[in-house]
Motif scaffolding. Structure first.
Motif, PDB file in Angstrom:
ATOM      1  N   SER A  36       0.792  -1.206  -0.007  1.00  0.00           N
ATOM      2  CA  SER A  36       0.001  -0.306   0.069  1.00  0.00           C
ATOM      3  C   SER A  36       0.692   1.268  -0.106  1.00  0.00           C
ATOM      4  O   SER A  36       0.482   2.270  -0.456  1.00  0.00           O
ATOM      5  CB  SER A  36      -0.759  -0.153   1.266  1.00  0.00           C
ATOM      6  OG  SER A  36      -1.619  -1.198   1.216  1.00  0.00           O
ATOM      7  N   LEU A  37       1.859   1.396   0.805  1.00  0.00           N
ATOM      8  CA  LEU A  37       2.987   2.453   0.908  1.00  0.00           C
ATOM      9  C   LEU A  37       3.559   2.548  -0.469  1.00  0.00           C
ATOM     10  O   LEU A  37       3.776   3.593  -0.899  1.00  0.00           O
ATOM     11  CB  LEU A  37       3.984   2.154   1.580  1.00  0.00           C
ATOM     12  CG  LEU A  37       3.367   2.184   3.215  1.00  0.00           C
ATOM     13  CD1 LEU A  37       4.511   1.907   4.298  1.00  0.00           C
ATOM     14  CD2 LEU A  37       2.880   3.608   3.618  1.00  0.00           C
ATOM     15  N   VAL A  93       1.705   6.924  -6.778  1.00  0.00           N
ATOM     16  CA  VAL A  93       0.765   7.911  -7.047  1.00  0.00           C
ATOM     17  C   VAL A  93       1.399   9.465  -6.704  1.00  0.00           C
ATOM     18  O   VAL A  93       1.207  10.362  -7.729  1.00  0.00           O
ATOM     19  CB  VAL A  93      -0.479   7.925  -6.054  1.00  0.00           C
ATOM     20  CG1 VAL A  93      -1.249   9.321  -6.241  1.00  0.00           C
ATOM     21  CG2 VAL A  93      -1.258   6.784  -6.410  1.00  0.00           C
ATOM     22  N   THR A  94       2.383   9.797  -5.917  1.00  0.00           N
ATOM     23  CA  THR A  94       3.115  10.549  -5.627  1.00  0.00           C
ATOM     24  C   THR A  94       4.101  10.912  -6.610  1.00  0.00           C
ATOM     25  O   THR A  94       4.237  12.114  -7.177  1.00  0.00           O
ATOM     26  CB  THR A  94       3.969  10.544  -4.266  1.00  0.00           C
ATOM     27  OG1 THR A  94       2.992  10.297  -3.053  1.00  0.00           O
ATOM     28  CG2 THR A  94       4.394  11.906  -3.786  1.00  0.00           C
ATOM     29  N   PHE A 138       2.086   1.678  -3.707  1.00  0.00           N
ATOM     30  CA  PHE A 138       1.225   2.360  -4.310  1.00  0.00           C
ATOM     31  C   PHE A 138       1.011   3.801  -3.886  1.00  0.00           C
ATOM     32  O   PHE A 138       0.923   4.620  -4.909  1.00  0.00           O
ATOM     33  CB  PHE A 138      -0.252   1.761  -3.932  1.00  0.00           C
ATOM     34  CG  PHE A 138      -1.256   2.309  -4.954  1.00  0.00           C
ATOM     35  CD1 PHE A 138      -1.239   2.172  -6.307  1.00  0.00           C
ATOM     36  CD2 PHE A 138      -2.281   3.131  -4.228  1.00  0.00           C
ATOM     37  CE1 PHE A 138      -2.470   2.544  -6.880  1.00  0.00           C
ATOM     38  CE2 PHE A 138      -3.246   3.529  -4.985  1.00  0.00           C
ATOM     39  CZ  PHE A 138      -3.483   3.217  -6.320  1.00  0.00           C
ATOM     40  N   LEU A 139       1.075   4.221  -2.766  1.00  0.00           N
ATOM     41  CA  LEU A 139       1.035   5.597  -2.403  1.00  0.00           C
ATOM     42  C   LEU A 139       2.214   6.288  -2.953  1.00  0.00           C
ATOM     43  O   LEU A 139       2.118   7.705  -3.409  1.00  0.00           O
ATOM     44  CB  LEU A 139       0.968   5.748  -0.981  1.00  0.00           C
ATOM     45  CG  LEU A 139       0.930   7.262  -0.406  1.00  0.00           C
ATOM     46  CD1 LEU A 139      -0.223   7.898  -0.789  1.00  0.00           C
ATOM     47  CD2 LEU A 139       0.961   7.121   0.986  1.00  0.00           C
ATOM     48  N   LEU A 140       3.406   5.544  -3.031  1.00  0.00           N
ATOM     49  CA  LEU A 140       4.564   6.526  -3.478  1.00  0.00           C
ATOM     50  C   LEU A 140       4.297   6.575  -5.109  1.00  0.00           C
ATOM     51  O   LEU A 140       4.936   7.620  -5.709  1.00  0.00           O
ATOM     52  CB  LEU A 140       5.815   5.570  -3.415  1.00  0.00           C
ATOM     53  CG  LEU A 140       7.271   5.895  -3.712  1.00  0.00           C
ATOM     54  CD1 LEU A 140       7.613   7.516  -3.292  1.00  0.00           C
ATOM     55  CD2 LEU A 140       8.254   4.955  -3.297  1.00  0.00           C
ATOM     56  N   THR A 155       6.822   1.274 -10.117  1.00  0.00           N
ATOM     57  CA  THR A 155       7.331   2.514  -9.475  1.00  0.00           C
ATOM     58  C   THR A 155       8.857   2.931  -9.479  1.00  0.00           C
ATOM     59  O   THR A 155       9.330   3.850  -9.508  1.00  0.00           O
ATOM     60  CB  THR A 155       7.131   2.169  -7.855  1.00  0.00           C
ATOM     61  OG1 THR A 155       5.804   2.012  -7.603  1.00  0.00           O
ATOM     62  CG2 THR A 155       7.661   3.170  -6.841  1.00  0.00           C
TER      63      THR A 155
END
Length: 211
Positions: free
Chosen positions: A6-7, A13-14, A9-11, A116
């Motif tokens: 999940s982290l 998106v960032t 995926f957040l990275l 990523t």
């Protein structure tokens, strides 16, 4: 999805948001100020150092996900062979679905980590290309005789990696503090040496007075 994926995926998106922010058309002055801030900010330098460590962990997750995809592919091929021979087809139905589900999750994690890492390389290259364009634009303005470009002619020449100037400023400040501490130590040693010299000279001069 587990916490670390999940982290990731957040990275991802960032990184997408940062990429969009880099390619948004801005005036030359605004873009120059933005890149100068990115280069001189010590906070950006610390974030960059932390991101390097983070991408190392993401690379490890990517290698692990590729390994899982390979192992699940071997299991599926074993099920296909058993079905082809006509044995254990009914018994392995639920197991086959479970293996296919694991293959789906493994492939999802592999794509997530891979994109990523790939986008991080794109961001780095995009930053360098935009920086080169800004330097060329500033050189053209200075050659054309633009007074604003002449006044800030060397501002972009100092800009390098994000946070590089801020990191160098912190290192310079730390060296200045070390130099100040060293000067204090030298002064203290000099004072102590002078005091001991005065004591020795005084002790040698006392007997001569008695004589």
């Amino acid at each position: 999805m587990t916490l670390y994926y999940s982290l990731v995926f957040l990275l991802l998106v960032t990184e997408m948001v940062i990429f969009l922010a880099l390619i948004v058309p801005l005036p030359f002055t605004w873009r120059r100020k933005l890149f100068t801030f990115i280069s001189e900010s010590p906070i950006v330098a610390k974030l960059q150092y932390g991101m390097k460590i983070t991408f190392i962990f993401i690379l490890i997750l990517f290698i692990d996900s590729v390994n899982r995809v390979y192992r699940v592919g071997i299991e599926l091929s074993a099920f296909s062979k058993s079905d082809g021979r006509g044995g254990a087809a009914v018994m392995g139905g639920s197991e086959r679905m479970e293996v296919q589900a694991r293959k789906f999750y493994s492939q999802r994690n592999m794509y997530l980590c891979g994109f990523t890492l790939f986008l991080s390389l794109i961001l780095n290259r995009t930053y360098v290309m935009i920086l080169d364009v800004l330097r060329l634009e500033e050189e053209v303005k200075s050659l054309k005789g633009d007074p604003a470009a002449k006044g800030k002619g060397s501002s972009l020449q100092k800009v390098g990696n994000p946070g590089e100037i801020g990191r160098l400023k912190e290192e310079l400040a730390a060296k200045d503090r070390d130099m100040a501490n060293l000067k204090k130590q030298v002064e203290n040693m000099q004072n102590e040496y002078n005091r001991m010299g005065d004591q020795v000279s005084g002790s040698k001069g006392t007997p001569s007075k008695d004589r």
